[in-house]
Design a protein around this motif. Sequence first.
Motif, PDB file in Angstrom:
ATOM      1  N   LEU A 182      17.787   7.720  -6.152  1.00  0.00           N
ATOM      2  CA  LEU A 182      16.899   6.784  -5.457  1.00  0.00           C
ATOM      3  C   LEU A 182      15.572   7.453  -5.148  1.00  0.00           C
ATOM      4  O   LEU A 182      15.493   8.684  -5.077  1.00  0.00           O
ATOM      5  N   ASP A 183      14.531   6.648  -4.938  1.00  0.00           N
ATOM      6  CA  ASP A 183      13.239   7.166  -4.514  1.00  0.00           C
ATOM      7  C   ASP A 183      13.257   7.421  -3.013  1.00  0.00           C
ATOM      8  O   ASP A 183      14.039   6.832  -2.263  1.00  0.00           O
ATOM      9  N   ILE A 184      12.343   8.267  -2.567  1.00  0.00           N
ATOM     10  CA  ILE A 184      12.356   8.678  -1.168  1.00  0.00           C
ATOM     11  C   ILE A 184      11.990   7.522  -0.233  1.00  0.00           C
ATOM     12  O   ILE A 184      12.424   7.501   0.925  1.00  0.00           O
ATOM     13  N   ASP A 185      11.234   6.533  -0.713  1.00  0.00           N
ATOM     14  CA  ASP A 185      10.949   5.381   0.136  1.00  0.00           C
ATOM     15  C   ASP A 185      12.198   4.532   0.373  1.00  0.00           C
ATOM     16  O   ASP A 185      12.392   3.972   1.460  1.00  0.00           O
ATOM     17  N   VAL A 186      13.077   4.453  -0.622  1.00  0.00           N
ATOM     18  CA  VAL A 186      14.341   3.733  -0.459  1.00  0.00           C
ATOM     19  C   VAL A 186      15.246   4.475   0.516  1.00  0.00           C
ATOM     20  O   VAL A 186      15.892   3.867   1.377  1.00  0.00           O
ATOM     21  N   LEU A 187      15.280   5.792   0.421  1.00  0.00           N
ATOM     22  CA  LEU A 187      16.077   6.577   1.368  1.00  0.00           C
ATOM     23  C   LEU A 187      15.590   6.343   2.792  1.00  0.00           C
ATOM     24  O   LEU A 187      16.393   6.210   3.723  1.00  0.00           O
ATOM     25  N   ILE A 200       0.817  -1.223   0.000  1.00  0.00           N
ATOM     26  CA  ILE A 200       0.000   0.000   0.000  1.00  0.00           C
ATOM     27  C   ILE A 200       0.844   1.263   0.000  1.00  0.00           C
ATOM     28  O   ILE A 200       0.591   2.197  -0.772  1.00  0.00           O
ATOM     29  N   TYR A 201       1.868   1.353   0.852  1.00  0.00           N
ATOM     30  CA  TYR A 201       2.399   2.653   1.242  1.00  0.00           C
ATOM     31  C   TYR A 201       3.668   3.085   0.511  1.00  0.00           C
ATOM     32  O   TYR A 201       4.080   4.228   0.644  1.00  0.00           O
ATOM     33  N   GLY A 202       4.277   2.209  -0.268  1.00  0.00           N
ATOM     34  CA  GLY A 202       5.442   2.618  -1.031  1.00  0.00           C
ATOM     35  C   GLY A 202       5.141   3.746  -1.993  1.00  0.00           C
ATOM     36  O   GLY A 202       5.954   4.642  -2.209  1.00  0.00           O
ATOM     37  N   ARG A 203       3.939   3.734  -2.575  1.00  0.00           N
ATOM     38  CA  ARG A 203       3.559   4.773  -3.544  1.00  0.00           C
ATOM     39  C   ARG A 203       3.466   6.154  -2.895  1.00  0.00           C
ATOM     40  O   ARG A 203       3.488   7.171  -3.584  1.00  0.00           O
ATOM     41  N   PHE A 204       3.357   6.174  -1.559  1.00  0.00           N
ATOM     42  CA  PHE A 204       3.295   7.443  -0.834  1.00  0.00           C
ATOM     43  C   PHE A 204       4.634   7.807  -0.186  1.00  0.00           C
ATOM     44  O   PHE A 204       4.699   8.710   0.641  1.00  0.00           O
ATOM     45  N   GLY A 205       5.692   7.094  -0.574  1.00  0.00           N
ATOM     46  CA  GLY A 205       7.028   7.436  -0.100  1.00  0.00           C
ATOM     47  C   GLY A 205       7.455   6.761   1.178  1.00  0.00           C
ATOM     48  O   GLY A 205       8.495   7.105   1.756  1.00  0.00           O
ATOM     49  N   TYR A 206       6.686   5.777   1.654  1.00  0.00           N
ATOM     50  CA  TYR A 206       7.050   5.048   2.871  1.00  0.00           C
ATOM     51  C   TYR A 206       7.863   3.809   2.516  1.00  0.00           C
ATOM     52  O   TYR A 206       7.545   3.089   1.559  1.00  0.00           O
ATOM     53  N   ALA A 238       8.702  16.300  -2.476  1.00  0.00           N
ATOM     54  CA  ALA A 238       9.595  16.765  -1.416  1.00  0.00           C
ATOM     55  C   ALA A 238      11.038  16.361  -1.675  1.00  0.00           C
ATOM     56  O   ALA A 238      11.885  16.531  -0.810  1.00  0.00           O
ATOM     57  N   GLY A 239      11.312  15.817  -2.865  1.00  0.00           N
ATOM     58  CA  GLY A 239      12.657  15.379  -3.180  1.00  0.00           C
ATOM     59  C   GLY A 239      13.514  16.524  -3.701  1.00  0.00           C
ATOM     60  O   GLY A 239      13.251  17.697  -3.467  1.00  0.00           O
ATOM     61  N   GLY A 240      14.568  16.162  -4.394  1.00  0.00           N
ATOM     62  CA  GLY A 240      15.508  17.129  -4.919  1.00  0.00           C
ATOM     63  C   GLY A 240      16.892  16.509  -4.932  1.00  0.00           C
ATOM     64  O   GLY A 240      17.082  15.323  -4.664  1.00  0.00           O
ATOM     65  N   THR A 241      17.886  17.325  -5.258  1.00  0.00           N
ATOM     66  CA  THR A 241      19.280  16.882  -5.277  1.00  0.00           C
ATOM     67  C   THR A 241      19.998  17.508  -4.097  1.00  0.00           C
ATOM     68  O   THR A 241      19.962  18.737  -3.915  1.00  0.00           O
ATOM     69  N   TYR A 242      20.651  16.663  -3.293  1.00  0.00           N
ATOM     70  CA  TYR A 242      21.215  17.098  -2.021  1.00  0.00           C
ATOM     71  C   TYR A 242      22.684  16.704  -1.928  1.00  0.00           C
ATOM     72  O   TYR A 242      23.069  15.586  -2.282  1.00  0.00           O
ATOM     73  N   VAL A 247      26.497  13.188  -3.445  1.00  0.00           N
ATOM     74  CA  VAL A 247      25.359  13.944  -3.950  1.00  0.00           C
ATOM     75  C   VAL A 247      24.232  12.958  -4.235  1.00  0.00           C
ATOM     76  O   VAL A 247      24.398  12.018  -5.017  1.00  0.00           O
ATOM     77  N   LEU A 248      23.088  13.173  -3.566  1.00  0.00           N
ATOM     78  CA  LEU A 248      21.944  12.271  -3.671  1.00  0.00           C
ATOM     79  C   LEU A 248      20.808  12.946  -4.437  1.00  0.00           C
ATOM     80  O   LEU A 248      20.372  14.035  -4.057  1.00  0.00           O
ATOM     81  N   ALA A 249      20.331  12.288  -5.476  1.00  0.00           N
ATOM     82  CA  ALA A 249      19.131  12.747  -6.177  1.00  0.00           C
ATOM     83  C   ALA A 249      17.954  11.922  -5.669  1.00  0.00           C
ATOM     84  O   ALA A 249      17.880  10.711  -5.913  1.00  0.00           O
ATOM     85  N   VAL A 250      17.049  12.595  -4.961  1.00  0.00           N
ATOM     86  CA  VAL A 250      15.938  11.912  -4.294  1.00  0.00           C
ATOM     87  C   VAL A 250      14.646  12.212  -5.054  1.00  0.00           C
ATOM     88  O   VAL A 250      14.260  13.372  -5.203  1.00  0.00           O
TER      89      VAL A 250
END
Length: 399
Positions: free
Chosen positions: A348-353, A125-131, A322-326, A312-315
């Motif tokens: 990477l996607d924010i759920d992986v982070l 359910i929740y991976g699509r919402f960044g969890y 809420a992502g970006g390059t950091y 340098v992480l591209a999220v």
Amino acid sequence: MTTDESITIRTATDDDWNAVALLDAHAFGEHQNAEDLAETQILTNSEHFYLAWDGETPVGVAMHFPMSVTVPGGAQLDASGVSWVSVAPTHRRRGILRSMFTQQHRALHDAGAPLSLLTASEATIYGRFGYGPVTEEVSISLDRRFARFRPEVAPTTGVRLIETAEAPGLLPDIYHRWQQQTAGAQPKPPIRWERFFADRENRRGGLTALFFMVHPDGYVAYRRGRNPNRVVVQEFIAITDEAYSSLWQVLVGVDLADTIEVQQSLDEALPFLLTDYRLPKVTAHHDTLWARIMHVEAALEARTYALDTSLVLAVRDPFLDAGGTYSLTVTDGRATCTKVESEPDIELDIDVLASIYFGTHRARLFAAASRLTARNEESLHALDQTFGTDRPAVMGWGF
């Protein structure tokens, strides 16, 4: 906000608690009694519930409440605990969950807590919402009749059996000390301690009332079952290795029980305390806590790291953007994190982070699954080692 012409999403009012309880009962197969509902009203308030309505009929609910969680290194980071999430079976696949979550998580983002946490009834359910899942547990069954401890194991010290009335004066302090040093663990609110010690019949699952054994640096709360004769551990908390070993030795000595059932994290020492390290049988493996990173800079700067590095992480965050390059620079275990416009070392996607953030899951495994891309092997190795922790994270209490 609307999902289609008939569905409306709004925050709840005090008059909506019956609607909330009805949806929860149908979703999770248990009617909330008056005590349970009153406890939830103490943890949160009606304005933190988001309800979906089809005309005058409630068809979806999602709530949250403020909490905090220990992150690697021991910092206590503000978080939102998302719970009571469900959509009525009459209204599935109409975008109701996404609409509720969009409104709720925009509010959570604006409130500023760096993390959002939940426990998932289903893994899809929740991976699509960044969890992403951040803690894992295994269920263990141990036949205590054959358990023998190795001769190197120090004899039991400091454990005593206590009356139920004594437990409220001892367990919360031990739990607090454990929680402060355990990544993934949350402080337990007073109202949840009250529920735990009330030990109401509907919480026993057909087993006995709670028994307690306590060490200065740990405790075990357990129930007994018959047919089959077994000990079912509800909580096993150990701050030190000595407490862990001593509590297990006493627990194995409980008479008139064939097996001990316990849920524990992935790397517990129990098998290596025993002469037969195959004796603890894994009967299930499941995730527990899930996390979403709401503010990348604040979250990454809050924890400590195992390796000094610069990456340098591209999220990517397709849900809330809420992502970006950091740029992440770690010096003496502490990080600074800022948004940049540079070529990334890692994508990477924010759920992986979120999953690698707490240290339980390794970056290299996500790369092998094509869910994380590294510029080169050196960057992947640096990320994998930097986010690694001595022990995996452990969830404190279920919500």
